[in-house]
Motif scaffolding. Sequence first.
Motif: not given
Length: 327
Positions: A1-11, A34-49
């Motif tokens: 499962m690939s990660l959706p495209q997103f822009r990374l902001l690093r405050p 990112g241990t929960d967020l990244i797997p969830s993004m791979r599952q397309k539960l979240f697809e933030p820009e």
Amino acid sequence: MSLPQFRLLRPRTVEEAVTYLAKLAGNIRVLAGGTDLIPSMRQKLFEPEYVLDLRGIAELRGIRPEMTGAVEIGALTALSVIEKSAYLREHYPVLTEAAATVASPVLRNMGTIGGNICLDTRCLWYNQSLTWRKGCGFCIKKDGDLCHVAPGGSRCWAAFSGDTPPALLCLNAEIEIVGPAGTRRLPLQEFYTGDGENYRRLQAAELVTRVFLQAESADYRGIYRKLRVRGSIDYPLAGVAVAMKRSDGHVADARIAITAVNPAPLLVQRAGEMLAGKIVNEALADAVGDLAARIAKPLTTSALTPEYRREMIRVFTRRAILAAASN
Ligand SMILES: Cc1cc2nc3c(=O)[nH]c(=O)nc-3n(C[C@H](O)[C@H](O)[C@H](O)COP(=O)(O)OP(=O)(O)OC[C@H]3O[C@@H](n4cnc5c(N)ncnc54)[C@H](O)[C@@H]3O)c2cc1C
Ligand code: SF4
């Protein structure tokens, strides 16, 4: 499962992070370990820009004991740091016990206490790939309007499945939240809504920044017990935390909290009253176990049956109380 495209902001500061969140609300997700967020993004539960990576905010890391005995823990502090803290192990052992059971050593090096507190609720019908969810039908928690677990109902019963929050509830912990309107502090107990869909009281532009342990909660004996399928790495399917203080063999104060069997981690409200002033024996531990099991309301959100998970809440509560009261 690939990660959706997103822009990374690093405050680099909390203020900068909150400014991004306010500007991009609805289209941005916070990343800590990112241990929960990244797997969830791979599952397309979240697809933030945008993904807001908090890891550059140094002030949010670390365990800071105060002269009073109270402790401040930065939200970005890794669970492995908490697990290995000699200070916390001595004075707040229920927290180190719970932290040590999260996932696996590698995930505890990445995963943070803030991420564990903010962890999304889990369900068999939700934590699946997009293809799986499309095939079986979407549900209330994402993209649909029905619940597969409680058909006919209009709410989500996904289970809150973090390990440290029940320990923190036993310690009467408070959290600090920062947003565009400023900083607020609230008891962790008030953070969770009990609704599996909108499970936490956090505005889109707010961050959890710190956890506070009160000096009055120091030096309780602490026990954490959890049920999971794979002992080496899994989320809890039932969990019980106990913090107890005794005096002359009698219970001076005790707090019990459960996790992974309701949409929120919960304090077992009358447990302290039942135990206060008593010498713990098997009958008393059984009675409090029964009380905890009555509060647990697991549904078929996981691979194990609700009946087994509720029964394990009863068994673990009993065992944890006996262990906390042993010499
Ligand atoms: C195989 C596997 C097994 C796991 N087993 C367990 C387990 O046994 N027990 C358990 O509790 N967890 C488990 N997890 C989940 C996860 O590893 C932990 O809950 C971890 O503590 C999450 O922290 P994180 O920093 O990685 O969070 P992230 O993944 O970065 O974030 C989690 C969520 O919290 C939000 N968030 C994070 N930090 C903040 C903040 N400061 N303010 C506001 N929002 C924030 C994110 O936007 C996201 O929604 C497991 C994960 C995997 C992949
Ligand atoms: S409890 Fe129901 S609505 Fe919630 S994630 Fe599971 S199936 Fe979906």
